[in-house]
Design an enzyme around this catalytic site. Structure first.
Site, PDB file in Angstrom:
ATOM      1  N   LYS A 179       0.812  -1.469   0.108  1.00 30.56           N
ATOM      2  CA  LYS A 179       0.087  -0.551  -0.210  1.00 30.56           C
ATOM      3  C   LYS A 179       0.515   1.480   0.016  1.00 30.56           C
ATOM      4  O   LYS A 179       0.919   2.488  -0.823  1.00 30.56           O
ATOM      5  CB  LYS A 179      -1.035   0.147   1.567  1.00 30.56           C
ATOM      6  CG  LYS A 179      -1.609  -0.998   1.487  1.00 30.56           C
ATOM      7  CD  LYS A 179      -2.325  -1.023   2.519  1.00 30.56           C
ATOM      8  CE  LYS A 179      -2.100  -1.384   3.878  1.00 30.56           C
ATOM      9  NZ  LYS A 179      -1.682  -2.472   4.217  1.00 30.56           N
ATOM     10  N   ARG A 218      -9.763   0.659   8.370  1.00 28.54           N
ATOM     11  CA  ARG A 218      -9.402  -0.259   9.221  1.00 28.54           C
ATOM     12  C   ARG A 218     -10.202  -0.874   9.748  1.00 28.54           C
ATOM     13  O   ARG A 218      -9.664  -2.849   9.930  1.00 28.54           O
ATOM     14  CB  ARG A 218      -7.975  -0.485   9.429  1.00 28.54           C
ATOM     15  CG  ARG A 218      -6.730  -1.296   8.478  1.00 28.54           C
ATOM     16  CD  ARG A 218      -5.515  -0.606  10.164  1.00 28.54           C
ATOM     17  NE  ARG A 218      -4.038  -1.170   9.707  1.00 28.54           N
ATOM     18  CZ  ARG A 218      -3.051  -0.626   9.019  1.00 28.54           C
ATOM     19  NH1 ARG A 218      -3.593   0.315   8.289  1.00 28.54           N
ATOM     20  NH2 ARG A 218      -2.248  -1.087   9.006  1.00 28.54           N
ATOM     21  N   ARG A 255      12.270  -5.735   4.794  1.00 31.92           N
ATOM     22  CA  ARG A 255      12.259  -4.482   4.553  1.00 31.92           C
ATOM     23  C   ARG A 255      13.534  -4.455   6.015  1.00 31.92           C
ATOM     24  O   ARG A 255      13.086  -3.847   7.154  1.00 31.92           O
ATOM     25  CB  ARG A 255      11.203  -4.733   5.241  1.00 31.92           C
ATOM     26  CG  ARG A 255      10.893  -2.869   6.094  1.00 31.92           C
ATOM     27  CD  ARG A 255       9.233  -2.213   5.083  1.00 31.92           C
ATOM     28  NE  ARG A 255       7.939  -2.858   5.970  1.00 31.92           N
ATOM     29  CZ  ARG A 255       7.406  -2.279   6.097  1.00 31.92           C
ATOM     30  NH1 ARG A 255       6.280  -1.703   4.955  1.00 31.92           N
ATOM     31  NH2 ARG A 255       6.527  -2.865   7.073  1.00 31.92           N
ATOM     32  N   ARG A 289      11.815  -1.549  11.612  1.00 23.21           N
ATOM     33  CA  ARG A 289      10.212  -1.549  12.118  1.00 23.21           C
ATOM     34  C   ARG A 289      10.237  -2.441  13.853  1.00 23.21           C
ATOM     35  O   ARG A 289      10.080  -3.621  13.612  1.00 23.21           O
ATOM     36  CB  ARG A 289       8.906  -1.489  11.543  1.00 23.21           C
ATOM     37  CG  ARG A 289       9.171  -0.055  10.368  1.00 23.21           C
ATOM     38  CD  ARG A 289       7.368   0.124   9.696  1.00 23.21           C
ATOM     39  NE  ARG A 289       6.434  -0.583  10.178  1.00 23.21           N
ATOM     40  CZ  ARG A 289       5.323  -0.721   8.963  1.00 23.21           C
ATOM     41  NH1 ARG A 289       5.703   0.323   7.969  1.00 23.21           N
ATOM     42  NH2 ARG A 289       4.143  -1.285   9.375  1.00 23.21           N
ATOM     43  N   ARG A 313      -0.425  -9.080  13.132  1.00 23.39           N
ATOM     44  CA  ARG A 313      -1.115  -8.229  12.159  1.00 23.39           C
ATOM     45  C   ARG A 313      -1.766  -8.486  11.301  1.00 23.39           C
ATOM     46  O   ARG A 313      -2.560  -8.290  10.785  1.00 23.39           O
ATOM     47  CB  ARG A 313       0.321  -6.710  11.495  1.00 23.39           C
ATOM     48  CG  ARG A 313       0.616  -5.961  12.694  1.00 23.39           C
ATOM     49  CD  ARG A 313       1.926  -5.563  12.666  1.00 23.39           C
ATOM     50  NE  ARG A 313       2.047  -5.032  11.333  1.00 23.39           N
ATOM     51  CZ  ARG A 313       3.507  -4.487  10.423  1.00 23.39           C
ATOM     52  NH1 ARG A 313       4.251  -5.237  10.283  1.00 23.39           N
ATOM     53  NH2 ARG A 313       3.300  -3.967   8.953  1.00 23.39           N
TER      54      ARG A 313
END
Ligand code: AP5
Length: 220
Positions: A13, A88, A127, A159, A170
């Protein structure tokens, strides 16, 4: 253009929202980015959001809706905007409908970026973000530590919510609380599903194509 990018964590996204924003000349409104900035600068909102984000849970709807209500009143959002990571939950989607109704605006469309869990876990696990230039460098399967940023030589970090156990949480939260939005927007005739696998350019091309089609439909 007034649109939403929907999809599980790691679907792309944020990556694609930047491209859409450039292509349509509209701001990308990412609740995740706004919350992380508040955590980084230690605001009251950041203090309240931090614990939820670290655990991979959603920040309470009330806080998020207030944040969005304020953001879409900014002058740069007058001509349209792209929402990335919001809504969300069903209550967030209903609140968005109310906010837009007050402004006599309607959504042009909602694009669901479809990517399977296995690929998501691989993408998020690889990532790394740069403390210098802020760019995202994806290094799937990296085992020896991230080294330095290939773009500017800065320090790379992951992160807090990209730890494997938090990513699984998540994904579970996405399935329980966010996936029902697919039916919600399908029912309104607003949903378009795009295959989120393939190169960033390929996925970006598909998303821009459906958004341009939505815009044409809206004008008719
Ligand atoms: P947020 O920042 O929105 O996290 P997320 O949705 O989990 O999003 P990600 O940033 O992980 O994924 P993405 O889909 O943007 O993918 P990306 O482009 O980065 O939210 C974080 C937290 O904030 C939430 O958990 C929650 O606590 C809170 N929050 C935020 N909004 C909220 C809301 N509305 N309500 C309540 N709480 C909220 O790509 C991922 C990786 O894949 C990158 O490394 C990228 O380079 C790579 N990649 C992208 N595309 C491709 C491709 N085609 N091929 C290979 N790799 C790719």
């Amino acid at each position: 253009m007034l649109a939403v990018l929907l999809g599980p964590p790691g679907a792309g996204k944020g990556t694609q929202a930047g491209r859409v924003s450039d292509s349509f000349g509209i701001p990308q409104i990412s609740t995740g980015d706004i919350l992380r900035e508040n955590v980084r600068t230690g605001t009251r909102l950041g203090e309240r959001a931090r614990a939820f984000m670290e655990k991979g849970e959603l920040v309470p709807d009330g806080l998020i809706v207030d944040l969005i209500a304020e953001r879409i009143e900014q002058p740069d959002a007058e001509g349209g905007f792209l929402l990335d990571g919001f809504p969300r939950t069903i209550p967030q989607a209903v609140a968005l409908d109310d906010l837009l109704r007050q402004k006599r605006r309607t959504l042009d469309g909602v694009v669901l970026i479809d990517v399977g869990d296995e690929e998501i876990v691989q993408r998020i696990g690889g990532r790394y973000l740069c403390r210098g230039c802020g760019r995202d460098t994806n290094m799937p399967g990296l085992e020896s530590g991230p080294g330095t940023c290939p773009h500017c030589g800065g320090e790379l970090y992951q992160r807090d919510d990209d730890r494997p156990e938090t990513v699984l949480r998540r994904l579970k939260v996405y399935r329980e609380l966010t996936a029902p939005l697919v039916e919600y927007y399908e029912g309104k005739g607003l949903l378009q599903v795009v295959d989120g696998t393939g190169s960033v350019d390929e996925v970006g091309g598909r998303i821009l194509h459906v958004l341009h089609q939505m815009q044409v439909e809206h004008v008719k």
